[in-house]
Design an enzyme around this catalytic site. Structure first.
Site, PDB file in Angstrom:
ATOM      1  N   ALA A 285       0.833  -1.208   0.000  1.00 32.13           N
ATOM      2  CA  ALA A 285       0.000   0.000   0.000  1.00 32.13           C
ATOM      3  C   ALA A 285       0.867   1.257   0.000  1.00 32.13           C
ATOM      4  O   ALA A 285       0.585   2.225  -0.722  1.00 32.13           O
ATOM      5  CB  ALA A 285      -0.928  -0.011   1.212  1.00 32.13           C
ATOM      6  N   HIS A 308       4.047   5.737   7.050  1.00 32.28           N
ATOM      7  CA  HIS A 308       4.616   6.074   5.743  1.00 32.28           C
ATOM      8  C   HIS A 308       3.523   6.492   4.772  1.00 32.28           C
ATOM      9  O   HIS A 308       3.675   7.475   4.037  1.00 32.28           O
ATOM     10  CB  HIS A 308       5.373   4.872   5.169  1.00 32.28           C
TER      11      HIS A 308
END
Length: 341
Positions: A285, A308
């Protein structure tokens, strides 16, 4: 036409903010200034891997750069025109070849001709996606989005020695949207224990624990010995091919951690993803967000949102006219949706 300067605080997301910002600056032509680079890390500022990415990006687009030196906490980057070519970049440590390549690919896909990029350093680094992840999981999805990239793993490079090498061939392409709702039925499974200068019993124990945890057969588990001069190093890789996606999970052997514990780590990752029913695991992802944003639209489901991903979303929305939405799924998980702003 002179474009507005994008200013970013690099203290939140570590190297991810720097890499995404460089990719977006090159492809959009917008100049960039980042302050407090990796400011909350134990070793703040630019490390060798980050510096290689900066210098490589500058070479590819003839950028004017200030602050491109080891330990620098501030960087100014003013891009020029992207140039196709035959490039070679050496990290000079076991820093991640994968992360440097991911920084450069969006720009090379927008270049005016075919490029070759050779990067030496670490191909199997615990703090970055291994080369197998790029080749088997990430790039096939980018190819479905229009990217034309071939990747060869020429030589493995583990921490701390490095010495690995990747070769990518990149052709100009137009991005197109992709929707990934679920992985689909599992078609094939493979566990590989990589050993370079490490006794064979280590890999055997890792694969035995995979059998115990996941029930994979002998045919689905493989011991792979690499040349000793490519080590020392050990990685355990699980690959799960599904109808719509290929998932790759990895854990690394290290001093003081048993082979069984290494296998437990990677099996737990795989089980969590399989039980979620989502298309992209947490790490995939993170890596899908930027190419989907460059396509201007797309969506995928994922079990959880990493730090992130969250910081990457903020950087992308500074550069591109897109909105990145998050929809909670019944029973857990998230659907990330990219639309035009």
């Amino acid at each position: 036409m002179r474009k507005d300067l994008i200013e970013l605080d690099g203290s939140e997301g570590g190297g991810q903010i720097l890499r995404s910002a460089l990719s977006l600056s090159m492809t959009s032509g917008q100049p960039l200034r980042i302050r407090n680079i990796r400011g909350r890390r134990s070793r703040p500022g630019l490390l060798r891997q980050h510096l290689t990415a900066v210098r490589a990006a500058a070479e590819i687009c003839a950028a004017e750069v200030e602050g491109a030196e080891l330990g620098s906490r501030e960087l100014a980057f003013r891009p020029g025109a992207i140039r196709a070519g035959d490039y070679a970049f050496a990290i000079g440590s076991a820093g991640s070849c994968s992360l440097v390549l991911q920084t450069l690919l969006p720009a090379l896909l927008a270049a005016n001709g075919e490029s070759r990029v050779r990067i030496s350093g670490g191909t199997h680094n615990p703090l970055a996606p291994p080369a197998d992840f790029l080749r088997d999981s990430w790039l096939p999805l980018l190819q479905r989005m229009g990217a034309e990239v071939d990747l060869e793993l020429l030589r493995h490079g583990f921490v701390p020695a490095g010495g690995g090498e990747l070769l990518a061939r990149v052709r100009p392409a137009r991005w197109r949207p992709l929707q990934l709702e679920h992985p689909g039925a599992a078609l094939r499974r493979q566990a590989r224990a990589l050993l370079a200068g490490i006794p064979g019993h280590v890999g055997e124990r890792e694969l035995e624990r995979v059998r115990q945890r996941l029930g994979w057969s002998d045919e689905e588990r493989q011991l792979e010995f690499l040349a000793e001069d490519q080590g020392p190093g050990n990685a355990l890789l699980l690959r799960i091919d599904c109808e719509h996606i290929c998932a790759t999970f990895c854990a690394f052997g290290q001093a003081g951690v048993s082979a069984e514990r290494v296998a437990e780590q990677v099996a737990t990752q795989a089980i969590g993803w399989m039980e979620s029913g989502c298309a992209a695991d947490e790490h995939l992802a993170d890596q899908l967000l930027l190419p989907m944003a460059l396509a201007g639209a797309g969506s995928f489901t994922t079990p959880r949102l990493s730090a992130h991903l969250q910081s990457n979303r903020r950087v992308i929305e500074r550069f591109l006219p897109v909105r990145i939405g998050d929809q909670a799924l019944d029973g857990g998980g998230h659907r990330i949706v990219i639309t035009s702003a």
